[in-house]
Design an enzyme around this catalytic site. Sequence first.
Site, PDB file in Angstrom:
ATOM      1  CB  SER A  21       8.528  36.629  64.975  1.00 29.75           C
ATOM      2  OG  SER A  21       7.788  37.173  66.091  1.00 29.75           O
ATOM      3  CD  GLU A  58      11.177  34.489  58.618  1.00 33.95           C
ATOM      4  OE1 GLU A  58      12.671  34.542  58.209  1.00 33.95           O
ATOM      5  OE2 GLU A  58      10.767  34.990  59.467  1.00 33.95           O
ATOM      6  CB  CYS A  92      17.035  36.884  59.745  1.00 33.12           C
ATOM      7  SG  CYS A  92      18.671  37.451  60.001  1.00 33.12           S
TER       8      CYS A  92
END
Length: 288
Positions: free
Chosen positions: A13, A170, A68
């Site tokens: 993260s 996200e 990702c």
Amino acid sequence: DHPEIGGISFVGSSDIAHYVYQRGVAAGKRVQAMGGAKNHGIVMPDADMDQVVNDLSGAAFGSAGERCMALPVVVPVGEDTAERLREKMIPAMAALRVGISTDEEAHYGPMVNPAQKARVEGWIQKGVDEGAELVVDGRGFSLQGHEEGCFIGPSLFDHVTTDMESYKEEIFGPVLQIVRAKNFEEALKLPSQHQYGNGVAIFTRNGHAAREFANRVQVGMVGINVPIPVPVAYHSFGGWKRSAFGDTNQHGMEGVKFWTKVKTITQRWPDGTADGGNKDAFVIPTMG
């Protein structure tokens, strides 16, 4: 902090990536720290919509969105483009098969654990609370024989706006958000102004639009009619803004540079005579 560690390569993260980068650099180490992402797919009016929907089905929902390089935001340019995309996307999502890892016909599997499932479901509810239209709700999905599994069906939001937290952050799950743009310039600003700058894609048949977008967009990796901008590992991999910290990318020659050091060796070998004497003194040339 260990003195024998010379370099750190991290993926996670953004908050933790930033922390690892700051702490590693403070300790005198070389650091590359890759963070979060909110990858956008821009759909121009001239795009092949069937191909776009096929690409989005894999890019948005593959690996249950837990990667990702997922593509969780699609930006159709113009209302007609948005309506055509939505019309085709709904049945394509209904055809996706959610299953266990041994199911060869499954398109994706469960969330990694119950906590992540609850987190994604929380983001879906957050989107509803913020006023986005939940077109397809994947919550409550149950797989026969695996009722306790961490499964979430594919979910679709429309009329998502840039002030929504569910757009800013996200989600990391099988959730696709439609953010409608009036024109090319508005579509260009969306990924450029987002806090993350990992990857972006544009779908179009217009070469000028593709080149203009690729040159101007403020994102580290760009795909042109490619939903995942870095499909193979020998390409350089790395985003901008809060998607990456450090000055070298992963993979490719950038990765080689990170894991090696440059050693410059300057040598002089005196050209002696046979009896051991030296010739005229060596003179280093100067810039004249």
